[in-house]
Design an enzyme around this catalytic site. Structure first.
Site, mmCIF file in Angstrom:
data_model
loop_
_atom_site.group_PDB
_atom_site.id
_atom_site.type_symbol
_atom_site.label_atom_id
_atom_site.label_comp_id
_atom_site.label_asym_id
_atom_site.label_seq_id
_atom_site.Cartn_x
_atom_site.Cartn_y
_atom_site.Cartn_z
ATOM 1 N N SER A 78 0.481 -1.267 0.112
ATOM 2 C CA SER A 78 -0.124 0.134 -0.353
ATOM 3 C C SER A 78 0.893 1.079 -0.067
ATOM 4 O O SER A 78 1.808 1.581 0.144
ATOM 5 C CB SER A 78 -1.041 -0.233 1.316
ATOM 6 O OG SER A 78 -1.838 -1.029 0.941
HETATM 7 N N1 SAM Z 1 -1.140 -4.544 4.257
HETATM 8 C C1 SAM Z 1 -0.183 -5.102 3.069
HETATM 9 C C2 SAM Z 1 1.184 -4.213 3.124
HETATM 10 O O1 SAM Z 1 1.482 -3.584 4.030
HETATM 11 O O2 SAM Z 1 1.500 -5.066 1.954
HETATM 12 C C3 SAM Z 1 -1.099 -4.473 1.860
HETATM 13 C C4 SAM Z 1 -1.667 -5.391 1.463
HETATM 14 S S1 SAM Z 1 -2.431 -5.901 -0.326
HETATM 15 C C5 SAM Z 1 -3.029 -3.906 -0.536
HETATM 16 C C6 SAM Z 1 -4.285 -6.122 0.268
HETATM 17 C C7 SAM Z 1 -3.986 -8.247 0.249
HETATM 18 O O3 SAM Z 1 -5.430 -8.490 1.143
HETATM 19 C C8 SAM Z 1 -2.818 -8.474 -0.596
HETATM 20 O O4 SAM Z 1 -2.099 -9.011 -0.246
HETATM 21 C C9 SAM Z 1 -3.855 -9.575 -1.042
HETATM 22 O O5 SAM Z 1 -3.834 -10.580 -1.100
HETATM 23 C C10 SAM Z 1 -5.055 -9.990 0.048
HETATM 24 N N2 SAM Z 1 -6.171 -10.410 1.002
HETATM 25 C C11 SAM Z 1 -7.571 -10.572 -0.264
HETATM 26 N N3 SAM Z 1 -8.461 -10.626 0.276
HETATM 27 C C12 SAM Z 1 -8.067 -11.692 1.281
HETATM 28 C C13 SAM Z 1 -9.324 -12.527 1.998
HETATM 29 N N4 SAM Z 1 -10.079 -12.073 1.916
HETATM 30 N N5 SAM Z 1 -7.834 -12.407 3.063
HETATM 31 C C14 SAM Z 1 -6.982 -12.303 3.413
HETATM 32 N N6 SAM Z 1 -6.730 -11.452 2.960
HETATM 33 C C15 SAM Z 1 -6.944 -11.211 1.599
#
Ligand code: SAM
Length: 216
Positions: free
Chosen positions: A65
């Site tokens: 992000s």
């Molecule tokens: N917090 C992260 C960082 O600091 O790098 C950025 C997160 S990224 C914008 C969103 C993440 O949510 C992705 O890695 C994606 O695979 C994960 N994601 C999507 N749906 C999800 C779910 N149902 N449960 C857990 N993770 C999920």
């Protein structure tokens, strides 16, 4: 050992100043961002961009992000030392590292197996040791509930009831909710079992998948 030299520390201080100019005022958040070596989360090819206020690809179609988004969510989450926090969407682990620097006890869950494996192996090398889980975070993490804080770092179509159910009393959920293009940041607070909602600006997250998220 990850190198953190004079140049990188200088760029990080500049980033912290930029976040302040953009309205982030919580000193605990700014201090944490000033400490986490964001460049360590980047591939060599993108290293020069580590301290730009932008989101970047981390593989598997996912992103680390934008620092402003991390700072905004962390500020709204109002983490106190010792707070038990569930982060949904581990991704690169950067947000989890910021929460740990703020004194939180972090549980983090990731739905993408490769990212889960990679970050679980990598993040402890920087000294950050949250509790890692693989699975569908749209259902929360019932085995470890309740949580003082829940932070969703992917865009949800609705507020999953599993998450409000897993909030402790006086707990707080920060979650971006909207369509696939943009989502409004919501803060949901639980007091005496009653939920109240505050709304903030729009952001653009990758989709929250899963049972109470998007289906594809
Ligand atoms: N917090 C992260 C960082 O600091 O790098 C950025 C997160 S990224 C914008 C969103 C993440 O949510 C992705 O890695 C994606 O695979 C994960 N994601 C999507 N749906 C999800 C779910 N149902 N449960 C857990 N993770 C999920």
């Amino acid at each position: 050992m990850i190198e953190d030299n004079y140049k990188q520390r200088g760029l990080r201080n500049k980033l912290v100043k930029k976040l302040q100019e953009k309205g982030i005022s919580d000193q605990r958040v700014l201090t944490a961002i000033g400490k986490v070596p964001r460049h360590a989360f980047f591939d060599d090819a993108l290293l020069n961009h580590a301290y730009e206020d932008k989101a970047f690809p981390i593989g598997e179609g996912q992103t680390i992000s934008q620092p402003y988004t991390v700072a905004f969510q962390s500020e709204k989450l109002d983490v106190k030392p010792g707070c038990k926090v569930l982060e949904i969407g581990t991704g690169s682990g950067y947000q989890a590292a910021v929460l740990i620097e703020m004194g939180a006890k972090v549980y983090t869950i990731e739905y993408n197996r490769k990212l889960y494996e990679r970050t679980k192996d990598f993040l402890p090398l920087l000294g950050y040791k949250p509790n890692f889980f693989y699975g569908d975070g749209s259902k929360g993490l019932p085995a470890k509930a309740p949580f003082d804080r829940i932070l969703v770092t992917a865009g949800a179509p609705v507020v999953p009831t599993a998450l409000t159910d897993q909030l402790a009393d006086d707990g707080m959920l920060i979650i971006p909710v909207g369509d696939r293009e943009r989502q409004k940041m919501l803060k949901i607070t639980k007091k005496n079992g009653k939920l109240t909602q505050q709304e903030y600006d729009y952001f653009a997250f990758v989709p929250l998948l899963g049972d109470q998220g998007w289906k594809h």
